[in-house]
Design a protein around this motif. Structure first.
Motif, PDB file in Angstrom:
ATOM      1  N   TYR A 140       0.862  -1.180   0.000  1.00 52.02           N
ATOM      2  CA  TYR A 140       0.000   0.000   0.000  1.00 52.02           C
ATOM      3  C   TYR A 140       0.906   1.241   0.000  1.00 52.02           C
ATOM      4  N   VAL A 141       1.157   1.782  -1.195  1.00 59.55           N
ATOM      5  CA  VAL A 141       2.139   2.851  -1.341  1.00 59.55           C
ATOM      6  C   VAL A 141       1.749   4.088  -0.544  1.00 59.55           C
ATOM      7  N   GLU A 142       0.483   4.504  -0.627  1.00 60.07           N
ATOM      8  CA  GLU A 142       0.062   5.714   0.084  1.00 60.07           C
ATOM      9  C   GLU A 142       0.244   5.564   1.601  1.00 60.07           C
ATOM     10  N   ALA A 143      -0.056   4.366   2.115  1.00 60.70           N
ATOM     11  CA  ALA A 143       0.122   4.137   3.546  1.00 60.70           C
ATOM     12  C   ALA A 143       1.602   4.202   3.922  1.00 60.70           C
ATOM     13  N   LEU A 144       2.472   3.684   3.051  1.00 62.16           N
ATOM     14  CA  LEU A 144       3.909   3.754   3.311  1.00 62.16           C
ATOM     15  C   LEU A 144       4.393   5.201   3.337  1.00 62.16           C
ATOM     16  N   VAL A 145       3.911   6.002   2.386  1.00 64.00           N
ATOM     17  CA  VAL A 145       4.322   7.406   2.335  1.00 64.00           C
ATOM     18  C   VAL A 145       3.833   8.162   3.566  1.00 64.00           C
ATOM     19  N   HIS A 146       2.549   7.964   3.912  1.00 63.31           N
ATOM     20  CA  HIS A 146       2.017   8.679   5.072  1.00 63.31           C
ATOM     21  C   HIS A 146       2.658   8.192   6.372  1.00 63.31           C
ATOM     22  N   ARG A 147       3.014   6.924   6.421  1.00 66.61           N
ATOM     23  CA  ARG A 147       3.721   6.412   7.602  1.00 66.61           C
ATOM     24  C   ARG A 147       5.074   7.103   7.734  1.00 66.61           C
ATOM     25  N   ALA A 148       5.750   7.281   6.620  1.00 68.76           N
ATOM     26  CA  ALA A 148       7.040   7.963   6.657  1.00 68.76           C
ATOM     27  C   ALA A 148       6.888   9.399   7.148  1.00 68.76           C
ATOM     28  N   ILE A 149       5.840  10.065   6.695  1.00 71.92           N
ATOM     29  CA  ILE A 149       5.601  11.444   7.126  1.00 71.92           C
ATOM     30  C   ILE A 149       5.345  11.507   8.631  1.00 71.92           C
ATOM     31  N   VAL A 150       4.525  10.582   9.136  1.00 75.23           N
ATOM     32  CA  VAL A 150       4.220  10.556  10.567  1.00 75.23           C
ATOM     33  C   VAL A 150       5.484  10.271  11.373  1.00 75.23           C
ATOM     34  N   PHE A 184      10.297   5.831   3.436  1.00 79.57           N
ATOM     35  CA  PHE A 184      10.261   6.493   2.128  1.00 79.57           C
ATOM     36  C   PHE A 184      10.927   5.624   1.061  1.00 79.57           C
ATOM     37  N   ARG A 185      12.063   5.000   1.416  1.00 79.75           N
ATOM     38  CA  ARG A 185      12.744   4.126   0.456  1.00 79.75           C
ATOM     39  C   ARG A 185      11.876   2.936   0.098  1.00 79.75           C
ATOM     40  N   ARG A 186      11.197   2.378   1.099  1.00 79.03           N
ATOM     41  CA  ARG A 186      10.313   1.239   0.839  1.00 79.03           C
ATOM     42  C   ARG A 186       9.166   1.652  -0.079  1.00 79.03           C
ATOM     43  N   ALA A 187       8.621   2.843   0.130  1.00 74.22           N
ATOM     44  CA  ALA A 187       7.535   3.329  -0.729  1.00 74.22           C
ATOM     45  C   ALA A 187       8.009   3.471  -2.169  1.00 74.22           C
ATOM     46  N   GLY A 205       7.636   1.137  -7.585  1.00 77.00           N
ATOM     47  CA  GLY A 205       8.214   0.755  -8.861  1.00 77.00           C
ATOM     48  C   GLY A 205       7.886  -0.662  -9.288  1.00 77.00           C
ATOM     49  N   GLU A 206       7.242  -1.451  -8.427  1.00 79.45           N
ATOM     50  CA  GLU A 206       6.906  -2.827  -8.771  1.00 79.45           C
ATOM     51  C   GLU A 206       5.698  -2.839  -9.700  1.00 79.45           C
ATOM     52  N   PRO A 207       5.852  -3.309 -10.924  1.00 78.38           N
ATOM     53  CA  PRO A 207       4.759  -3.195 -11.896  1.00 78.38           C
ATOM     54  C   PRO A 207       3.628  -4.190 -11.646  1.00 78.38           C
ATOM     55  N   ARG A 208       2.438  -3.769 -12.024  1.00 76.77           N
ATOM     56  CA  ARG A 208       1.261  -4.642 -12.047  1.00 76.77           C
ATOM     57  C   ARG A 208       0.612  -4.463 -13.404  1.00 76.77           C
ATOM     58  N   GLN A 209       0.524  -5.546 -14.141  1.00 82.06           N
ATOM     59  CA  GLN A 209      -0.027  -5.491 -15.483  1.00 82.06           C
ATOM     60  C   GLN A 209       0.696  -4.443 -16.341  1.00 82.06           C
ATOM     61  N   GLY A 210       1.994  -4.297 -16.103  1.00 85.76           N
ATOM     62  CA  GLY A 210       2.774  -3.356 -16.878  1.00 85.76           C
ATOM     63  C   GLY A 210       2.754  -1.935 -16.355  1.00 85.76           C
ATOM     64  N   PHE A 211       2.046  -1.667 -15.239  1.00 85.89           N
ATOM     65  CA  PHE A 211       1.969  -0.336 -14.664  1.00 85.89           C
ATOM     66  C   PHE A 211       2.643  -0.325 -13.297  1.00 85.89           C
ATOM     67  N   ALA A 212       3.228   0.828 -12.943  1.00 81.59           N
ATOM     68  CA  ALA A 212       3.742   0.984 -11.588  1.00 81.59           C
ATOM     69  C   ALA A 212       2.610   0.785 -10.597  1.00 81.59           C
ATOM     70  N   ALA A 213       2.950   0.323  -9.397  1.00 81.70           N
ATOM     71  CA  ALA A 213       1.919  -0.077  -8.435  1.00 81.70           C
ATOM     72  C   ALA A 213       0.945   1.051  -8.134  1.00 81.70           C
ATOM     73  N   ALA A 258      -3.033   0.995  -8.933  1.00 89.53           N
ATOM     74  CA  ALA A 258      -4.044   1.192  -7.891  1.00 89.53           C
ATOM     75  C   ALA A 258      -5.058   2.247  -8.308  1.00 89.53           C
ATOM     76  N   LYS A 259      -4.586   3.339  -8.882  1.00 94.56           N
ATOM     77  CA  LYS A 259      -5.510   4.379  -9.340  1.00 94.56           C
ATOM     78  C   LYS A 259      -6.409   3.871 -10.460  1.00 94.56           C
ATOM     79  N   LEU A 260      -5.831   3.122 -11.386  1.00 92.38           N
ATOM     80  CA  LEU A 260      -6.629   2.575 -12.487  1.00 92.38           C
ATOM     81  C   LEU A 260      -7.668   1.589 -11.969  1.00 92.38           C
ATOM     82  N   ALA A 261      -7.285   0.791 -10.961  1.00 87.87           N
ATOM     83  CA  ALA A 261      -8.237  -0.156 -10.377  1.00 87.87           C
ATOM     84  C   ALA A 261      -9.429   0.583  -9.785  1.00 87.87           C
ATOM     85  N   ASN A 262      -9.159   1.654  -9.066  1.00 84.19           N
ATOM     86  CA  ASN A 262     -10.252   2.429  -8.475  1.00 84.19           C
ATOM     87  C   ASN A 262     -11.109   3.099  -9.537  1.00 84.19           C
TER      88      ASN A 262
END
Length: 265
Positions: free
Chosen positions: A72-82, A96-99, A104-112, A116-120
């Motif tokens: 969950y990239v957004e959760a990783l970023v917000h965790r880093a901020i907190v 931040f490095r983990r995020a 960068g890990e692709p899903r169906q040829g797209f960055a994660a 995620a945005k396309l899925a939503n």
């Protein structure tokens, strides 16, 4: 009346968008206390706590979101901020490095994060089709969404309900089984798994699922109604499949008998 977790999260999202973070916290705490939250609910709760200055509670919720979905990239970023706001700079840098790595890990040829945005977006289009009466098209969009976000169990739950509504009980059963394996505490999904088993003609499996649900949430009226139905004689009352946007109401009489099956002897 038992309000669905999905409905509470949607209300919380509306409160969040209106910057009523305390209102969002109140609704989301009700969801997570009952053990019915997906990763996105924990993430939103963590973000809400952060925005009202309660960073320790925010971190706890973001950690729970990441325990459910480590990518969950957004959760990783917000965790880093907190973590940075708490003065834990070394841990923040690692987060931040983990995020960046996960993003960068692709899903169906797209960055994660893009996937995620396309899925939503697929899910939003599916909701629009469903509102217009296009159930098959809605199912197709949700299937596309899960191709891009297989860990988005909130979307999988909606898809399972739509498949039941479309009379595809076996397909629905597969999706509910995936959710229950990943989220054993999510009893709404377990209750729907029992219904999918029943509609697929497997009364024994349905009974086993519902009895376990009753042990874990004895106050749920749906489960009692489902089990009472199974206890009737061979002329069992057919089950009305809950509409995909509803709360999963108890079985009810359907004059045409199209929505259910008789219990096997």
């Amino acid at each position: 009346m038992d309000v669905s977790a999905e409905h509470l999260v949607e209300q919380a999202r509306e409160r969040f968008q209106l910057q009523d973070y305390y209102g969002a916290i109140h609704l989301l705490e009700e969801v997570v206390t009952a053990g019915r939250a997906f990763a996105d609910a924990h993430h939103m709760l963590g973000l809400s706590y952060s925005l009202v200055g309660q960073q320790d509670q925010a971190l706890a919720q973001l950690d729970r979101a990441l325990a459910l979905n480590p990518h969950y990239v957004e959760a990783l970023v917000h965790r880093a901020i907190v973590l940075n706001e708490l003065g834990r700079e070394t841990e923040a840098d690692a987060a931040f490095r983990r995020a960046a790595q996960v993003g960068g890990e692709p899903r169906q040829g797209f960055a994660a994060h893009v996937a995620a945005k396309l899925a939503n977006q697929h899910a939003a289009l599916g909701d629009a089709y469903l509102g217009a009466g296009g159930l098959p098209q809605a199912i197709g969009e949700y299937q596309e969404a899960l191709t891009l976000g297989p860990a988005f169990h909130d979307l999988r739950y909606k898809l399972g309900r739509m498949l039941l509504e479309a009379g595809r009980a076996l397909d629905a059963r597969e999706h509910f089984e995936i959710i229950v394996r990943a989220r054993p505490a999510y009893l709404d999904a377990a209750a729907m798994l029992g219904l999918a088993c029943y509609l697929a003609g497997d009364g024994l499996a349905a009974k086993a699922v519902w009895e376990e649900c009753r042990e874990r949430r004895p106050e749920d009226p749906r489960v009692e109604a489902y089990l009472a139905m199974l206890a009737r004689n061979d002329d069992a009352v057919p089950v009305a499949v809950p509409a995909s946007g509803g709360d999963g109401d108890p079985p009810s009489r359907h004059p045409s008998g199209r929505s259910g099956r008789k219990k096997k002897s």
